[in-house]
Design an enzyme around this catalytic site. Structure first.
Site, PDB file in Angstrom:
ATOM      1  N   ASN A   9      77.997  66.344  60.905  1.00  0.00           N
ATOM      2  CA  ASN A   9      79.060  66.570  61.885  1.00  0.00           C
ATOM      3  C   ASN A   9      79.547  68.018  61.735  1.00  0.00           C
ATOM      4  OD1 ASN A   9      81.726  66.828  62.912  1.00  0.00           O
ATOM      5  ND2 ASN A   9      81.856  64.614  63.064  1.00  0.00           N
ATOM      6  N   HIS A  12      83.929  70.967  62.154  1.00  0.00           N
ATOM      7  CA  HIS A  12      84.848  71.862  61.447  1.00  0.00           C
ATOM      8  C   HIS A  12      84.370  73.306  61.382  1.00  0.00           C
ATOM      9  CE1 HIS A  12      87.663  68.799  61.108  1.00  0.00           C
ATOM     10  NE2 HIS A  12      86.839  68.002  60.470  1.00  0.00           N
ATOM     11  N   HIS A  45      82.321  65.654  67.858  1.00  0.00           N
ATOM     12  CA  HIS A  45      83.380  64.884  68.511  1.00  0.00           C
ATOM     13  C   HIS A  45      84.024  65.786  69.559  1.00  0.00           C
ATOM     14  CE1 HIS A  45      87.216  62.191  67.871  1.00  0.00           C
ATOM     15  NE2 HIS A  45      86.881  62.308  69.145  1.00  0.00           N
ATOM     16  N   ARG A  47      86.857  66.100  71.579  1.00  0.00           N
ATOM     17  CA  ARG A  47      88.174  65.466  71.715  1.00  0.00           C
ATOM     18  C   ARG A  47      88.775  65.798  73.065  1.00  0.00           C
ATOM     19  NH1 ARG A  47      90.490  63.574  66.614  1.00  0.00           N
ATOM     20  NH2 ARG A  47      92.297  63.239  67.927  1.00  0.00           N
ATOM     21  N   ARG A  51      90.260  70.405  70.675  1.00  0.00           N
ATOM     22  CA  ARG A  51      90.812  71.199  69.572  1.00  0.00           C
ATOM     23  C   ARG A  51      89.742  71.885  68.726  1.00  0.00           C
ATOM     24  NH1 ARG A  51      93.243  66.546  65.629  1.00  0.00           N
ATOM     25  NH2 ARG A  51      94.348  66.041  67.542  1.00  0.00           N
ATOM     26  N   GLU A  72      80.494  61.898  69.729  1.00  0.00           N
ATOM     27  CA  GLU A  72      81.647  61.003  69.494  1.00  0.00           C
ATOM     28  C   GLU A  72      82.687  61.305  70.555  1.00  0.00           C
ATOM     29  OE1 GLU A  72      83.105  62.008  65.672  1.00  0.00           O
ATOM     30  OE2 GLU A  72      81.415  61.161  64.614  1.00  0.00           O
ATOM     31  N   THR A 103      90.313  61.168  63.211  1.00  0.00           N
ATOM     32  CA  THR A 103      90.237  59.794  63.690  1.00  0.00           C
ATOM     33  C   THR A 103      90.850  58.848  62.658  1.00  0.00           C
ATOM     34  OG1 THR A 103      88.162  60.450  64.699  1.00  0.00           O
ATOM     35  CG2 THR A 103      88.660  58.106  64.700  1.00  0.00           C
ATOM     36  N   GLU A 153      79.173  51.825  63.740  1.00  0.00           N
ATOM     37  CA  GLU A 153      79.477  52.756  62.647  1.00  0.00           C
ATOM     38  C   GLU A 153      80.714  52.233  61.936  1.00  0.00           C
ATOM     39  OE1 GLU A 153      79.392  56.970  63.360  1.00  0.00           O
ATOM     40  OE2 GLU A 153      80.603  57.382  61.589  1.00  0.00           O
ATOM     41  N   HIS A 193      83.082  58.775  57.706  1.00  0.00           N
ATOM     42  CA  HIS A 193      84.458  59.254  57.655  1.00  0.00           C
ATOM     43  C   HIS A 193      84.949  59.336  56.221  1.00  0.00           C
ATOM     44  CE1 HIS A 193      88.389  60.429  58.952  1.00  0.00           C
ATOM     45  NE2 HIS A 193      87.889  60.578  60.161  1.00  0.00           N
TER      46      HIS A 193
HETATM   47  N1  PXP Z   1      82.110  59.402  61.954  1.00  0.00           N
HETATM   48  C1  PXP Z   1      83.089  59.403  62.881  1.00  0.00           C
HETATM   49  C2  PXP Z   1      83.095  58.336  63.921  1.00  0.00           C
HETATM   50  C3  PXP Z   1      84.080  60.412  62.907  1.00  0.00           C
HETATM   51  O1  PXP Z   1      85.051  60.385  63.830  1.00  0.00           O
HETATM   52  C4  PXP Z   1      83.999  61.443  61.936  1.00  0.00           C
HETATM   53  C5  PXP Z   1      84.997  62.566  61.984  1.00  0.00           C
HETATM   54  O2  PXP Z   1      84.893  63.236  63.191  1.00  0.00           O
HETATM   55  C6  PXP Z   1      82.951  61.410  60.995  1.00  0.00           C
HETATM   56  C7  PXP Z   1      82.039  60.365  61.016  1.00  0.00           C
HETATM   57  C8  PXP Z   1      82.821  62.458  59.939  1.00  0.00           C
HETATM   58  O3  PXP Z   1      83.920  62.393  59.078  1.00  0.00           O
HETATM   59  P1  PXP Z   1      84.125  63.475  57.944  1.00  0.00           P
HETATM   60  O4  PXP Z   1      84.336  64.793  58.622  1.00  0.00           O
HETATM   61  O5  PXP Z   1      85.319  62.997  57.193  1.00  0.00           O
HETATM   62  O6  PXP Z   1      82.874  63.490  57.107  1.00  0.00           O
END
Ligand code: PXP
Length: 240
Positions: A9, A12, A45, A47, A51, A72, A103, A153, A193
């Site tokens: 992901n 960030h 994601h 959003r 953001r 996402e 989330t 998930e 997550h």
């Molecule tokens: N899975 C989902 C559905 C999420 O919303 C997120 C965060 O956007 C992640 C995985 C990844 O989470 P993390 O950044 O804490 O590894």
């Protein structure tokens, strides 16, 4: 040896870019580098408040990702329209509140049955695989099957945040049980997550989970792996 599939992901990387409104660092480049390192999937994601990830990122990723693109998003009409236009390989429907930091909690599939079933139907019709991000709760696993999603998930965030002790062990049991039920019901089981380098092994041990989506910990570690080189490169430019 078998290993789980990894979805990286890159949200960030975009968070850092948006903090300054620059064009760098680019999450599209981070996605390409993740694939070079062996990632099986790129997850972003989009959003509603944009953001971090922007529409431009999703469109460019669709054209450049060579593995699978997992988008996402909230189960809203606006986002379903974006997904139908961009056509990611997979959409993961997540709950979204504007004021949240990230989330928080899984989708209440049973409670929002009509919206989620409709979004799942529209996306599936377009050949997009649909995953639902849920808490490890048997009722939510059953509802996921009912609405016609093929992937689930499991939200590992609650477990990640709990301190060592009974509650944490019980939450891991809930994850294990939900993974088993989902797999027996024919769903592909992913999880994610809050996973990081010191807690991931316990989730890897749950046999039915075949994919993890991990972002924050990987982006954070990447910073430090590259810090020394980044300072050296700047010093080199400062020589007269
Ligand atoms: N899975 C989902 C559905 C999420 O919303 C997120 C965060 O956007 C992640 C995985 C990844 O989470 P993390 O950044 O804490 O590894």
């Amino acid at each position: 040896m078998e290993r789980l599939r990894l979805g990286v992901n890159v949200d960030h990387v975009a968070t850092l870019r948006q903090a300054r409104g620059t064009i760098y660092p680019d999450p599209v480049l981070a996605a390409a580098m993740s694939e070079l390192a062996g990632a099986d999937q790129i997850t972003v994601h989009l959003r509603e408040d944009r953001r971090h990830i922007q529409d431009r990122d999703v469109r460019l990723l669709r054209r450049t990702v060579q593995t699978r693109l997992n988008l996402e998003m909230a189960a809203t009409n606006e986002m379903v329209e974006v997904a139908i236009d961009v056509k990611p390989d997979e959409v993961t429907l997540v709950p979204e509140r504007r004021e949240e930091l990230t989330t928080e909690g899984g989708l209440d599939v049973a409670g929002r049955w009509a919206d989620i079933a409709e979004a799942t139907r529209r996306l599936t019709e377009q050949g997009i695989a649909v995953s639902l991000f849920i808490d490890p709760d048997p009722a939510q696993v059953a509802a996921t099957c009912d609405v016609g999603a093929t992937i689930v998930e499991l939200h590992t965030g609650t477990w990640c945040d709990l301190p060592e002790g009974r509650e944490r062990r019980e939450e891991l049991d809930r994850l294990t049980l939900a993974a088993r039920e989902a797999s027996e019901a024919g769903l592909m089981v992913a999880a994610g997550h809050g996973l990081h380098y010191h807690n991931v092994r316990e989730v890897v041990a749950i046999e039915e989970i075949t994919e993890l989506n991990i972002g924050h910990a990987i982006v954070a570690r990447a910073l430090f792996h590259g810090f020394e080189r980044a300072v050296r490169d700047m010093l080199a430019l400062m020589a007269r």
